[in-house]
Design a protein around this motif. Structure first.
Motif, PDB file in Angstrom:
ATOM      1  N   LEU A 108      80.108  22.594  18.495  1.00 48.48           N
ATOM      2  CA  LEU A 108      79.032  23.088  17.627  1.00 48.48           C
ATOM      3  C   LEU A 108      77.652  22.881  18.271  1.00 48.48           C
ATOM      4  O   LEU A 108      77.490  22.027  19.144  1.00 48.48           O
ATOM      5  CB  LEU A 108      79.070  22.351  16.293  1.00 48.48           C
ATOM      6  N   ALA A 109      76.689  23.650  17.761  1.00 47.14           N
ATOM      7  CA  ALA A 109      75.327  23.588  18.314  1.00 47.14           C
ATOM      8  C   ALA A 109      74.791  22.152  18.324  1.00 47.14           C
ATOM      9  O   ALA A 109      74.116  21.740  19.275  1.00 47.14           O
ATOM     10  CB  ALA A 109      74.401  24.495  17.514  1.00 47.14           C
ATOM     11  N   GLU A 110      75.137  21.394  17.283  1.00 45.86           N
ATOM     12  CA  GLU A 110      74.566  20.043  17.202  1.00 45.86           C
ATOM     13  C   GLU A 110      75.090  19.108  18.304  1.00 45.86           C
ATOM     14  O   GLU A 110      74.484  18.083  18.569  1.00 45.86           O
ATOM     15  CB  GLU A 110      74.821  19.452  15.809  1.00 45.86           C
ATOM     16  N   SER A 111      76.226  19.450  18.944  1.00 42.69           N
ATOM     17  CA  SER A 111      76.747  18.572  20.009  1.00 42.69           C
ATOM     18  C   SER A 111      76.294  18.967  21.400  1.00 42.69           C
ATOM     19  O   SER A 111      76.548  18.237  22.367  1.00 42.69           O
ATOM     20  CB  SER A 111      78.280  18.585  20.022  1.00 42.69           C
ATOM     21  N   VAL A 112      75.665  20.132  21.500  1.00 42.44           N
ATOM     22  CA  VAL A 112      75.392  20.685  22.826  1.00 42.44           C
ATOM     23  C   VAL A 112      74.541  19.761  23.698  1.00 42.44           C
ATOM     24  O   VAL A 112      74.879  19.474  24.849  1.00 42.44           O
ATOM     25  CB  VAL A 112      74.741  22.080  22.703  1.00 42.44           C
ATOM     26  N   GLU A 113      73.472  19.254  23.095  1.00 41.27           N
ATOM     27  CA  GLU A 113      72.555  18.431  23.882  1.00 41.27           C
ATOM     28  C   GLU A 113      73.260  17.193  24.427  1.00 41.27           C
ATOM     29  O   GLU A 113      73.126  16.840  25.603  1.00 41.27           O
ATOM     30  CB  GLU A 113      71.374  18.034  23.003  1.00 41.27           C
ATOM     31  N   GLU A 114      74.025  16.570  23.546  1.00 40.55           N
ATOM     32  CA  GLU A 114      74.726  15.347  23.935  1.00 40.55           C
ATOM     33  C   GLU A 114      75.734  15.629  25.054  1.00 40.55           C
ATOM     34  O   GLU A 114      75.853  14.866  26.015  1.00 40.55           O
ATOM     35  CB  GLU A 114      75.453  14.817  22.692  1.00 40.55           C
ATOM     36  N   LEU A 115      76.450  16.757  24.927  1.00 39.98           N
ATOM     37  CA  LEU A 115      77.432  17.105  25.956  1.00 39.98           C
ATOM     38  C   LEU A 115      76.760  17.370  27.302  1.00 39.98           C
ATOM     39  O   LEU A 115      77.239  16.926  28.346  1.00 39.98           O
ATOM     40  CB  LEU A 115      78.255  18.317  25.529  1.00 39.98           C
ATOM     41  N   ARG A 116      75.647  18.045  27.271  1.00 40.47           N
ATOM     42  CA  ARG A 116      74.919  18.326  28.519  1.00 40.47           C
ATOM     43  C   ARG A 116      74.476  17.029  29.177  1.00 40.47           C
ATOM     44  O   ARG A 116      74.573  16.853  30.391  1.00 40.47           O
ATOM     45  CB  ARG A 116      73.691  19.195  28.238  1.00 40.47           C
ATOM     46  N   HIS A 117      74.008  16.140  28.346  1.00 33.20           N
ATOM     47  CA  HIS A 117      73.567  14.842  28.800  1.00 33.20           C
ATOM     48  C   HIS A 117      74.731  14.104  29.460  1.00 33.20           C
ATOM     49  O   HIS A 117      74.620  13.555  30.558  1.00 33.20           O
ATOM     50  CB  HIS A 117      73.066  14.081  27.570  1.00 33.20           C
ATOM     51  N   LYS A 118      75.859  14.156  28.791  1.00 36.76           N
ATOM     52  CA  LYS A 118      77.063  13.491  29.288  1.00 36.76           C
ATOM     53  C   LYS A 118      77.487  14.075  30.645  1.00 36.76           C
ATOM     54  O   LYS A 118      77.874  13.339  31.559  1.00 36.76           O
ATOM     55  CB  LYS A 118      78.183  13.703  28.258  1.00 36.76           C
ATOM     56  N   GLY A 170      79.442  12.947  34.484  1.00 37.54           N
ATOM     57  CA  GLY A 170      80.211  13.970  35.219  1.00 37.54           C
ATOM     58  C   GLY A 170      80.935  14.891  34.256  1.00 37.54           C
ATOM     59  O   GLY A 170      81.037  14.620  33.063  1.00 37.54           O
ATOM     60  N   VAL A 171      81.423  15.977  34.817  1.00 41.89           N
ATOM     61  CA  VAL A 171      82.073  17.000  34.006  1.00 41.89           C
ATOM     62  C   VAL A 171      83.582  16.804  34.075  1.00 41.89           C
ATOM     63  O   VAL A 171      84.130  16.600  35.154  1.00 41.89           O
ATOM     64  CB  VAL A 171      81.701  18.401  34.557  1.00 41.89           C
ATOM     65  N   HIS A 172      84.216  16.843  32.929  1.00 38.88           N
ATOM     66  CA  HIS A 172      85.679  16.704  32.936  1.00 38.88           C
ATOM     67  C   HIS A 172      86.331  18.079  33.009  1.00 38.88           C
ATOM     68  O   HIS A 172      86.131  18.922  32.129  1.00 38.88           O
ATOM     69  CB  HIS A 172      86.143  15.971  31.684  1.00 38.88           C
ATOM     70  N   ILE A 173      87.103  18.299  34.067  1.00 41.86           N
ATOM     71  CA  ILE A 173      87.805  19.577  34.215  1.00 41.86           C
ATOM     72  C   ILE A 173      89.248  19.374  33.771  1.00 41.86           C
ATOM     73  O   ILE A 173      89.976  18.576  34.369  1.00 41.86           O
ATOM     74  CB  ILE A 173      87.769  20.054  35.686  1.00 41.86           C
ATOM     75  N   SER A 174      89.659  20.074  32.735  1.00 38.61           N
ATOM     76  CA  SER A 174      91.030  19.893  32.233  1.00 38.61           C
ATOM     77  C   SER A 174      92.027  20.448  33.240  1.00 38.61           C
ATOM     78  O   SER A 174      91.666  21.207  34.143  1.00 38.61           O
ATOM     79  CB  SER A 174      91.184  20.605  30.898  1.00 38.61           C
ATOM     80  N   GLU A 175      93.292  20.088  33.030  1.00 40.38           N
ATOM     81  CA  GLU A 175      94.347  20.538  33.938  1.00 40.38           C
ATOM     82  C   GLU A 175      94.405  22.065  34.021  1.00 40.38           C
ATOM     83  O   GLU A 175      94.596  22.647  35.086  1.00 40.38           O
ATOM     84  CB  GLU A 175      95.683  20.060  33.384  1.00 40.38           C
ATOM     85  N   SER A 231      83.562  23.936  30.519  1.00 43.02           N
ATOM     86  CA  SER A 231      84.638  22.937  30.605  1.00 43.02           C
ATOM     87  C   SER A 231      84.974  22.371  29.214  1.00 43.02           C
ATOM     88  O   SER A 231      86.137  22.094  28.930  1.00 43.02           O
ATOM     89  CB  SER A 231      84.225  21.800  31.542  1.00 43.02           C
ATOM     90  N   ASP A 232      83.993  22.223  28.378  1.00 44.21           N
ATOM     91  CA  ASP A 232      84.234  21.629  27.056  1.00 44.21           C
ATOM     92  C   ASP A 232      84.968  22.580  26.125  1.00 44.21           C
ATOM     93  O   ASP A 232      85.679  22.152  25.228  1.00 44.21           O
ATOM     94  CB  ASP A 232      82.900  21.254  26.408  1.00 44.21           C
ATOM     95  N   ASP A 233      84.774  23.874  26.308  1.00 45.79           N
ATOM     96  CA  ASP A 233      85.344  24.841  25.364  1.00 45.79           C
ATOM     97  C   ASP A 233      86.587  25.553  25.886  1.00 45.79           C
ATOM     98  O   ASP A 233      87.220  26.300  25.138  1.00 45.79           O
ATOM     99  CB  ASP A 233      84.273  25.898  24.995  1.00 45.79           C
ATOM    100  N   PHE A 234      86.933  25.315  27.157  1.00 41.48           N
ATOM    101  CA  PHE A 234      88.017  26.109  27.742  1.00 41.48           C
ATOM    102  C   PHE A 234      89.356  25.938  27.008  1.00 41.48           C
ATOM    103  O   PHE A 234      89.972  26.918  26.580  1.00 41.48           O
ATOM    104  CB  PHE A 234      88.184  25.775  29.233  1.00 41.48           C
ATOM    105  N   ASP A 235      89.793  24.714  26.824  1.00 36.45           N
ATOM    106  CA  ASP A 235      91.099  24.518  26.175  1.00 36.45           C
ATOM    107  C   ASP A 235      91.073  24.951  24.707  1.00 36.45           C
ATOM    108  O   ASP A 235      92.064  25.457  24.178  1.00 36.45           O
ATOM    109  CB  ASP A 235      91.560  23.065  26.317  1.00 36.45           C
ATOM    110  N   LEU A 236      89.930  24.777  24.082  1.00 35.47           N
ATOM    111  CA  LEU A 236      89.803  25.209  22.681  1.00 35.47           C
ATOM    112  C   LEU A 236      89.931  26.727  22.582  1.00 35.47           C
ATOM    113  O   LEU A 236      90.491  27.270  21.626  1.00 35.47           O
ATOM    114  CB  LEU A 236      88.452  24.763  22.114  1.00 35.47           C
ATOM    115  N   PHE A 237      89.425  27.394  23.595  1.00 34.08           N
ATOM    116  CA  PHE A 237      89.507  28.858  23.651  1.00 34.08           C
ATOM    117  C   PHE A 237      90.978  29.281  23.811  1.00 34.08           C
ATOM    118  O   PHE A 237      91.457  30.183  23.106  1.00 34.08           O
ATOM    119  CB  PHE A 237      88.652  29.349  24.829  1.00 34.08           C
ATOM    120  N   LEU A 238      91.689  28.596  24.701  1.00 34.06           N
ATOM    121  CA  LEU A 238      93.120  28.921  24.887  1.00 34.06           C
ATOM    122  C   LEU A 238      93.897  28.702  23.591  1.00 34.06           C
ATOM    123  O   LEU A 238      94.734  29.520  23.203  1.00 34.06           O
ATOM    124  CB  LEU A 238      93.735  28.052  25.996  1.00 34.06           C
ATOM    125  N   GLN A 239      93.583  27.614  22.902  1.00 31.23           N
ATOM    126  CA  GLN A 239      94.279  27.335  21.631  1.00 31.23           C
ATOM    127  C   GLN A 239      94.012  28.404  20.583  1.00 31.23           C
ATOM    128  O   GLN A 239      94.912  28.809  19.852  1.00 31.23           O
ATOM    129  CB  GLN A 239      93.845  25.975  21.071  1.00 31.23           C
TER     130      GLN A 239
END
Ligand code: GLG
Length: 852
Positions: free
Chosen positions: A727-737, A742-747, A784-792
Motif C-alpha cells: 500500500l501507498a503508506e508502506s512505500v517510503e519505509e520499503l524504499r528506505h529499507k 538491501g533489496v530482497h530478490i525472491s526465488e 521486488s516487493d510486489d512480484f510474488d504478490l502479483f504472481l499470486q
C-alpha cells in the motif's frame, strides 16, 4: 430583440441544412456537391479518402449551424463561462463521434452504402488528432465532450501542433520514432479564423514611464520579438443536444512587421528566416508524459498559448461588459490543466495592471477568483521549474510580476507564521538553488482559489506531501478532489457498439439516454442471473476479441487465439507504471511451463492444473529520451520473439507488443480485453483513466491500491477486481529499507533475472540497467516487493476465468467471470466525465448549464 431575431432566422437555415443528418437524399446531394466543388473531383474518381472528406464536410456543415446558434445563445444569455486551458487535447478521430453525438450514424451509413461506400472503411481514413501524450490530454478531450453534452458554456484553449505525438515503429524490437504530419490532407474539422490574430511578444526589456494623464509610474515592456497567434476552431458537438462548444487551438505565424534593422544591414535572408522561425512555436508537441525537460521552446509555447488565450478572453469580456472589471470573476472561470498554463495567472495580472491600469491589489483579487488549478502528479521529475535566468530573458516583465506576487505572498505568510524562515523557504515561488528557479506549482497555488487532485487517494496525498505547507498557509478548504472520468459516448457507444446496444435494449432505452445518465447502468444488475443474457454478453466480448486479434495480426503478424485470456497492458511506458513487473511475470510463466514440459507434464494437464492459455498484450510509447522505458519495450518484444516461436508452447502463451498505441487503437483494444493491468507502485499513479475504460467495457482489472483503482473497487465491489501489492503508506519505509538493508530478490524473481542474464532474450547487457536498478540501486518502484504478490493474484484470477475454450455453454466461466464483468459495468456510472464536469461546475467554477 434583434439578436433574438437572428437566432430565429437561423432556425430556418438549421432545418434545411440539418436535413443532411436525417435524410438520405439531402446527405447524398451534399456529398456529391462536396466531391465536385470542395474537392474538385468527380464521383467516378472518388476513393475512400475523398469519401471521408466529402462526408466530414457534409456533417461539418450541419454542425456549424448548431455551433453558431450556441455561440449566439451563450452571448445572449451572458452567463458565466469556463475556459479549460490545456497544452494537450488528445482528441483522436472526430467523425464517428460527431455522427453519434448528432444522431446521424444510421442515416450516414445507409447513404454511404447507396453511394457505394462502407462507413467503417471511410472512418478508417481519418488520421488521429494526436495532440497529447496520454491521460492528461485524453482527460481534456473527454471534458470538452462533457461540457457540450451537459449544456455548459465552456471552451477549450490549446495549441494546434502540426506534429502531434510521434508514430511509433518497432524495428528489431526497438522503438523508432517517426514524425506524424497529421495535416497532410486538409483537416475538415478545423475552421481557420484568419481574422482572429493576436500579437504575442517575447524578449525585449522593461522600463518605467509616467502615465501622462495620472502622472503615475508605469511599466512598459518593449523591444521584443513579435509572433502572431491565429485561431483555428474545432466545433465540439454535445450528445442529444444542440449545444456545441468551441475548442480553439492557436497557430503561430510570422507578423508582417519587417525587421528593418536587419534589412538595412543588408541581411534580407536573416530577416525572413527569423520570421519563419515564428511558426516553429506550434510545430511540435513535446513527447514527454509525467516528465518536464525545461526547454526554452517549451516555455515559449506556454507563453504564446496563454497570452493569446487570455487576450481573446478579455476581448470577449469587453465586448459585453466594457471595463466593468468588477464583473470579470462573475463571468469567467479558468481551469489550469496542470501547471503548464500557470503563466496565465501572471499574464492576466499584467493585462490588468500594465494595460488596463488597475491597482495591483484590485487586479490580484480578481485574478485569484478566476483561476483554479488541477494537479496530476506527485512525482518530482514532472513538477515544472523554470530557471529565473531563462524566464527573465524571455519574459522580463513577467519575472518582475512573479517576484511581486511572491513578495506579497511571503509577507502574508510571515505575518501569519512570524519567524518561521524554513516555512518561507519551502512555500516560496522562487527556489533559491542552482539554478535559481520559479516553482510553477507554487505559483499556480498562490494564484488560484481552488486546487484539486484527480482521485481521492491522490488528492489526500498532495495535501500530506508536496503541498503540505500550502495547506498550513491557506487552510485545507482550498484543496479538493475531483475524481477523473471518461466520456461514455466515445468509450462505450463508439468503441463498443454491440455492448452499448445490448445495454440500451435491456434498459429499454432506444435513444441511448443512459449515455448522459450513466448511473442508470445500475439496472443491469437485475440480469446477472439470466443465463441467456450472460451468454449474449460473453459473445459480444468474444466478437470484440476477434476484432482485436485481427488488429494484432495486421500490425504484428502474430496469430492469437481469441478463446484464450486476453491480458492487456496499454498505456505510456514508464517505470512507475511497471510494465517491467508484468513482463517479468510473463517470463516466469514461460520458464515454469518449460520446466513442467521437461518433466513430462502434458500441455493438456498444464492447462488444467497450472496455467490457462493466455495472450499478454502490451502497447504504449516511451518518451524518445527515456532509456529505461525503451529497454522495457525491447525486452517485451524479445520475449515475444522467443515465446511465440517456441513450437512446444502453442497457444498456451503469446506475447504481443502492438505498435503505435493511440486513441483509435484504444477503441479496438479496450473492448477486446478480458483483463487489464493497472499496476503502478502505490501512490504514483494520480488516477489513471484507462482503468475506467476497461471496466466500462466489461474487462476485469488486476491492479494495485492506487489512483482511481481505489474508487473503482468501492463502486464495483472488492469481489469484482483483483487487487494486490503493497500500500501507498508502506512505500517510503520499503524504499528506505532497500537502501539501508538491501533489496530482497525472491526465488521466482531470481529465476527471471538469471534467464535474462543467460542471454535467451538477446544480449543481456542491454537489460543490465533494468535489472541492476532493482537489485543494486534501491528498487525505487518496488518491483521486488510486489512480484510474488502479483504472481499470486494471477493464480487466483485464473481459477475464476476457468478453462474457457470459447464454449458458450461453459457455465463455470459464465457464472464466475462474466457475472463479474456485468457487475463491473453496472456499477461504473460514477466514472462518467459528465459527473466530473458537474462537480467542477458546482464546487470550483460556480457555473450553471445554459437553458436550452
Ligand atoms: C496524469 C496522470 C494520470 C491521470 C491523468 C489525468 O499520470 O494518473 O489519470 O493525468 O488526470 N500525466 C498524466 O497522464
Amino acid at each position: 430583440y434583434s439578436q433574438l431575431k437572428v437566432l430565429d432566422s437561423n432556425k430556418g437555415t438549421t432545418q434545411t441544412n440539418q436535413g443532411v443528418l436525417t435524410s438520405k437524399d439531402a446527405f447524398e446531394e451534399s456529398f456529391v456537391r462536396h466531391v465536385e466543388t470542395t474537392l474538385a473531383r468527380n464521383m467516378y474518381n472518388c476513393d475512400n479518402l475523398a469519401a471521408y472528406q466529402a462526408t466530414s464536410n457534409t456533417i461539418r456543415d450541419a454542425l456549424l449551424i448548431d455551433w453558431a446558434n450556441t455561440q449566439q445563445k451563450q452571448t445572449i444569455q451572458d452567463g458565466k463561462r469556463v475556459y479549460y486551458l490545456s497544452l494537450e487535447f488528445l482528441m483522436g478521430r472526430a467523425m464517428d463521434n460527431a455522427l453519434i453525438n448528432l444522431n446521424s450514424r444510421d442515416n450516414t451509413k445507409s447513404s454511404l452504402t447507396e453511394l457505394g461506400f462502407n462507413l467503417e472503411d471511410v472512418l478508417e481514413q481519418e488520421p488521429d488528432a494526436a495532440l497529447g501524450n496520454g491521460g492528461l490530454g485524453r482527460l481534456a478531450a473527454c471534458f470538452v465532450d462533457s461540457l457540450s453534452s451537459k449544456n455548459y458554456s465552456g471552451w477549450g484553449y490549446g495549441l494546434n501542433y502540426q506534429y502531434g505525438i510521434f508514430k511509433q515503429k518497432i524495428v528489431d524490437g526497438y522503438q523508432i520514432e517517426t514524425p506524424d504530419y497529421w495535416l497532410k490532407y486538409s483537416n475538415p474539422w478545423e475552421i481557420m479564423r484568419n481574422e482572429i490574430q493576436i500579437p504575442v511578444d517575447f524578449y525585449g526589456y522593461v522600463y518605467e514611464d509616467h502615465d501622462p494623464n495620472t502622472g503615475k509610474a508605469k511599466k512598459i515592456w518593449a523591444g521584443g520579438e513579435r509572433v502572431l497567434a491565429v485561431a483555428a476552431d474545432f466545433p465540439i458537438p454535445g450528445f442529444n443536444t444542440d449545444n456545441t462548444n468551441n475548442l480553439r487551438l492557436w497557430n503561430a505565424k510570422p507578423t508582417n512587421e519587417f525587421d528593418f534593422t536587419k534589412f538595412n544591414a543588408g541581411d534580407y535572408q536573416q530577416s525572413v528566416a527569423a520570421q519563419q522561425r515564428a511558426e516553429s512555436i506550434t510545430s511540435v508537441l513535446y513527447p514527454n508524459d509525467n516528465f518536464e525537460s525545461g526547454k526554452e521552446l517549451r516555455l515559449k509555447q506556454q507563453y504564446f498559448w496563454v497570452s493569446a488565450s487570455l487576450h481573446d478572453i478579455v476581448r470577449r469580456f469587453k465586448k459585453n461588459h466594457k471595463n466593468n472589471w468588477n464583473k470579470f470573476a462573475d463571468q469567467i472561470a479558468i481551469q489550469l490543466n496542470d501547471t503548464h498554463p500557470t503563466l496565465a495567472i501572471v499574464e492576466l495580472q499584467r493585462i490588468f495592471v500594465d494595460l488596463e491600469g488597475l491597482e495591483w491589489d484590485k487586479a490580484w483579487e480578481i485574478v485569484t477568483k478566476v483561476f483554479a488549478y488541477t494537479n496530476h502528479t506527485v512525482m518530482s521529475e514532472a513538477l515544472e521549474k523554470w530557471p529565473v535566468d531563462l524566464l527573465g530573458r524571455l519574459l522580463p516583465r513577467h519575472l518582475e510580476i512573479i517576484y511581486d506576487i511572491n513578495f506579497n505572498f511571503l509577507s502574508d505568510v510571515e505575518k501569519k507564521f512570524p519567524g518561521d524562515r524554513d516555512l518561507l523557504g519551502r512555500v516560496s515561488v522562487i527556489e533559491e538553488n542552482h539554478p535559481k528557479s520559479v516553482r510553477m506549482a507554487s505559483l499556480a497555488i498562490v494564484g488560484s482559489h481552488k486546487v484539486n487532485g484527480v482521485a481521492e487517494l491522490h488528492s489526500e496525498l498532495i495535501k500530506t506531501t508536496i503541498f503540505k505547507d500550502f495547506v498550513k498557509v491557506f487552510g485545507k478548504d482550498k484543496f479538493t478532489n475531483v475524481t477523473n472520468g471518461i466520456t461514455p459516448r466515445r468509450w462505450l457507444r463508439q468503441a463498443n457498439p454491440k455492448l452499448a446496444a445490448l445495454i440500451a435494449e435491456k434498459l429499454n432505452d432506444p435513444n441511448y439516454e443512459y449515455l448522459t445518465n450513466l448511473g442508470s447502468l445500475k439496472k443491469l444488475e437485475q440480469f446477472v442471473n439470466d443465463d441467456e443474457f450472460l451468454k449474449r454478453w460473453d459473445s459480444i466480448k468474444f466478437d470484440n476479441k476477434v476484432k482485436l486479434a485481427n488488429l494484432i495480426k495486421e500490425t504484428t503478424n502474430i496469430e492469437v487465439d481469441p478463446t484464450v485470456l486476453f491480458d492487456v497492458q496499454v498505456k505510456r511506458i514508464h517505470e512507475y507504471k511497471r510494465q517491467q513487473l508484468n513482463i517479468f511475470a510473463v517470463i516466469y510463466r514461460y520458464l515454469r511451463i518449460k520446466e513442467l514440459l521437461s518433466q513430462g507434464v502434458s500441455v493438456e494437464e498444464i492447462k488444467l492444473k497450472h496455467y490457462i492459455s493466455k495472450a499478454s498484450i502490451f502497447g504504449g510509447k516511451a518518451a524518445p529520451g527515456y532509456y529505461m522505458a525503451k529497454t522495457i519495450i525491447h525486452l517485451i518484444n524479445k520475449v515475444g520473439d522467443v515465446v511465440n516461436n517456441d513450437p512446444e508452447i502453442g497457444n498456451l502463451l503469446k506475447v504481443v507488443f502492438v505498435p503505435d498505441y493511440n486513441v483509435s487503437k484504444a477503441e479496438i483494444i479496450t473492448p477486446g480485453s478480458d483483463l487489464s493491468n493497472h499496476i503502478s507502485t502505490a501512490g504514483t499513479e494520480a488516477s489513471g483513466t484507462s482503468n475506467m475504460k476497461f471496466a466500462l467495457n466489461g474487462g476485469l482489472i488486476i491492479g494495485t491500491v492506487d489512483g482511481a483503482n481505489v474508487e473503482i473497487t468501492r463502486e464495483i465491489g472488492e469481489e469484482n477486481i483483483f487487487l494486490f501489492g503493497n500500500l501507498a503508506e508502506s512505500v517510503e519505509e520499503l524504499r528506505h529499507k532497500h537502501i539501508f538493508e538491501g533489496v530482497h530478490i525472491s526465488e521466482t524473481l531470481a529465476k527471471v533475472f538469471s534467464a535474462i542474464e543467460s542471454g535467451i532474450f538477446g544480449n543481456p547487457d542491454e537489460y543490465r540497467a533494468l535489472i541492476d536498478g532493482i537489485r543494486y540501486h534501491g528498487d525505487y518502484y518496488l518491483v521486488s516487493d510486489d512480484f510474488d504478490l502479483f504472481l499470486q493474484a494471477h493464480t487466483k484470477l485464473e481459477k475464476v476465468f476457468g478453462h474457457h475454450g470459447g464454449d458458450a455453454n461453459d457455465t463455470d466461466h459464465l457464472h464466475k467471470w462474466v457475472k463479474k464483468s456485468v457487475l463491473s459495468v453496472a456499477n461504473m456510472g460514477f466514472f462518467s466525465s459528465d459527473r466530473c464536469i458537474d462537480e467542477y461546475a458546482e464546487d470550483i467554477w460556480n457555473i450553471e448549464p445554459l437553458s436550452q
